[in-house]
Write a protein that holds these residues in place. Structure first.
Motif, mmCIF file in Angstrom:
data_model
loop_
_atom_site.group_PDB
_atom_site.id
_atom_site.type_symbol
_atom_site.label_atom_id
_atom_site.label_comp_id
_atom_site.label_asym_id
_atom_site.label_seq_id
_atom_site.Cartn_x
_atom_site.Cartn_y
_atom_site.Cartn_z
ATOM 1 N N TRP A 70 -31.060 19.646 -17.006
ATOM 2 C CA TRP A 70 -30.254 20.478 -15.963
ATOM 3 C C TRP A 70 -28.665 20.066 -15.884
ATOM 4 C CZ3 TRP A 70 -31.293 23.507 -12.309
ATOM 5 C CH2 TRP A 70 -32.922 23.636 -11.468
ATOM 6 N N SER A 74 -26.131 23.388 -15.467
ATOM 7 C CA SER A 74 -25.176 23.449 -14.290
ATOM 8 C C SER A 74 -23.796 23.694 -15.007
ATOM 9 C CB SER A 74 -25.302 22.198 -13.560
ATOM 10 O OG SER A 74 -26.525 21.978 -12.809
ATOM 11 N N TYR A 94 -25.475 33.403 -5.629
ATOM 12 C CA TYR A 94 -25.692 32.116 -6.365
ATOM 13 C C TYR A 94 -26.944 32.010 -6.997
ATOM 14 C CZ TYR A 94 -25.606 27.162 -7.321
ATOM 15 O OH TYR A 94 -25.695 25.837 -7.870
ATOM 16 N N GLU A 96 -29.044 29.248 -9.456
ATOM 17 C CA GLU A 96 -29.389 27.689 -10.220
ATOM 18 C C GLU A 96 -29.379 27.661 -11.505
ATOM 19 O OE1 GLU A 96 -32.535 25.253 -8.153
ATOM 20 O OE2 GLU A 96 -31.118 24.897 -6.324
ATOM 21 N N THR A 97 -29.872 28.644 -12.154
ATOM 22 C CA THR A 97 -30.143 28.627 -13.657
ATOM 23 C C THR A 97 -29.260 29.761 -14.142
ATOM 24 O OG1 THR A 97 -32.024 30.317 -13.700
ATOM 25 C CG2 THR A 97 -32.539 27.782 -13.329
#
Length: 375
Positions: A70, A74, A94, A96-97
């Motif tokens: 993570w 990020s 947007y 997350e990955t």
């Protein structure tokens, strides 16, 4: 102390941070292919390209490396967003990955290759020098070639058993094509001869060698042009000075330059300032109307003649303290063949000259026309 594995995909350098710009190309919407190539190269240098391709999948939630994954993911999401134009960044969903973000960008901005290839080939045919320096012109060509290579992939052998070396021949063929495109766009009046010499070589030289020859020719022409400009300036100045000399009028009466017949002293008579007081050696010249004008009226020459004359004692000559009037014998001794009126004119002229000598001025006197001598 736990050893740090620098080859691990989870490794982050201490200088890495979310606001860092990792590639010089910014995604503006119509340059996706160029931006994709640049961002992939940057991720490969960071050993993080496997996150974009999904080769490093997300570990299970209870795996010990989940936190490291993570952390790296990020960081990569922040790097991708940082390389997008701010006005375009606000329209991007947007994720997350980084893999989901990457796939979304490809689907949104990656257009069909056909129209773009056609546009690039059209730009390539219209790319000519047109007075630009060689470096600028070649830079435009190189930019089109590089973008075109991202769409048109080079062919290769898949079987691995070919021994004819066709890959090298194909590469040489593509380079020769670029060489022809580069030479065709050069200005004919400047590089026509050099282009013919390069094309006459067999085999053709590499593109880089041809570029170096053209740049060398450009520098030579620049130095020659600068030298010719200086020579032309000097020649122009000499022609200008010569033309000013030849522009002076020539008198048809005496043949001298600088005046015309209407102002020739041999016709209208010599002024008092003529020949800086030495005009009395001119003898008697013809004046206006055919009358004779002696050297008496030529400024200093007359005064010098009077001063050098044998003046009787007691005569009333300029500079004498005796105020007794001159007799006819005295006048005849000074300057013969003058009547009373002409003698009075000479005396007035002497007075003017003496007054101006006393004030240290340049000797100038009134001009007497031919008719004045008889009045």
């Amino acid at each position: 102390m736990v050893a740090v594995d620098l080859a691990s995909p989870y490794y982050l350098h201490p200088s890495d941070h979310p606001g860092m710009t990792i590639c010089p190309v910014v995604l503006k919407g119509d340059n996706f292919q160029e931006w994709e190539k640049s961002i992939r190269n940057a991720f490969r240098a960071k050993r993080k390209l496997s996150f974009l391709d999904g080769m490093v999948p997300k570990p299970d939630d209870d795996a010990k490396e989940i936190e490291d994954w993570w952390s790296v993911n990020s960081m990569l999401v922040a790097w991708v967003l940082q390389s997008i134009e701010p006005s375009l960044r606000s329209t991007i969903t947007y994720y997350e990955t980084v893999q989901e973000l990457w796939d979304d960008l490809q689907q949104r901005f990656s257009i069909g290759n056909g129209p773009r290839i056609h546009q690039l080939r059209s730009d390539l045919t219209r790319c000519v020098q047109r007075g630009q320096n060689v470096a600028t012109y070649y830079g435009h060509l190189k930019k089109i070639w590089d973008e075109l290579s991202t769409y048109v992939k080079a062919r290769g052998c898949n079987c691995g058993h070919c021994t004819c070396n066709w890959m090298a021949d194909l590469s040489k063929e593509r380079e020769d094509e670029r060489l022809h495109q580069f030479l065709m766009g050069l200005d004919d009046d400047l590089y026509g001869t050099l282009r013919s010499n390069i094309l006459a070589q067999d085999p053709l030289p590499p593109l880089n060698r041809a570029y170096a020859l053209v740049v060398q020719e450009e520098r030579h022409k620049t130095m020659t042009k600068s030298r010719d400009t200086r020579n032309q300036g000097m020649a122009f100045a000499m022609r200008d000075a010569s033309s000013r000399r030849h522009d002076k009028p020539t008198c048809v009466n005496c043949g001298h330059s600088g005046h015309v017949a209407s102002s020739c002293f041999k016709i209208i008579g010599y002024p008092e300032w003529w020949n800086n007081g030495r005009g009395n050696d001119k003898g008697i010249e013809k004046g206006k109307g055919g009358k004779s004008t002696s050297a008496i009226g030529r400024g200093k020459g007359v005064a010098n003649a009077a001063q050098n004359a044998n003046i009787p004692t007691g005569s009333n000559v300029i500079g004498s303290t005796n105020t007794a009037p001159l007799t006819s014998q005295d006048r005849t001794a000074l300057i013969p063949a003058l009547n009373d009126d002409q003698w009075n004119v000479v005396l007035n002229m002497f007075k003017n000259i003496t007054q101006r000598n006393s004030s240290n001025e340049h000797l100038t006197g009134p001009h007497f026309e031919d008719g004045d001598w008889g009045r």
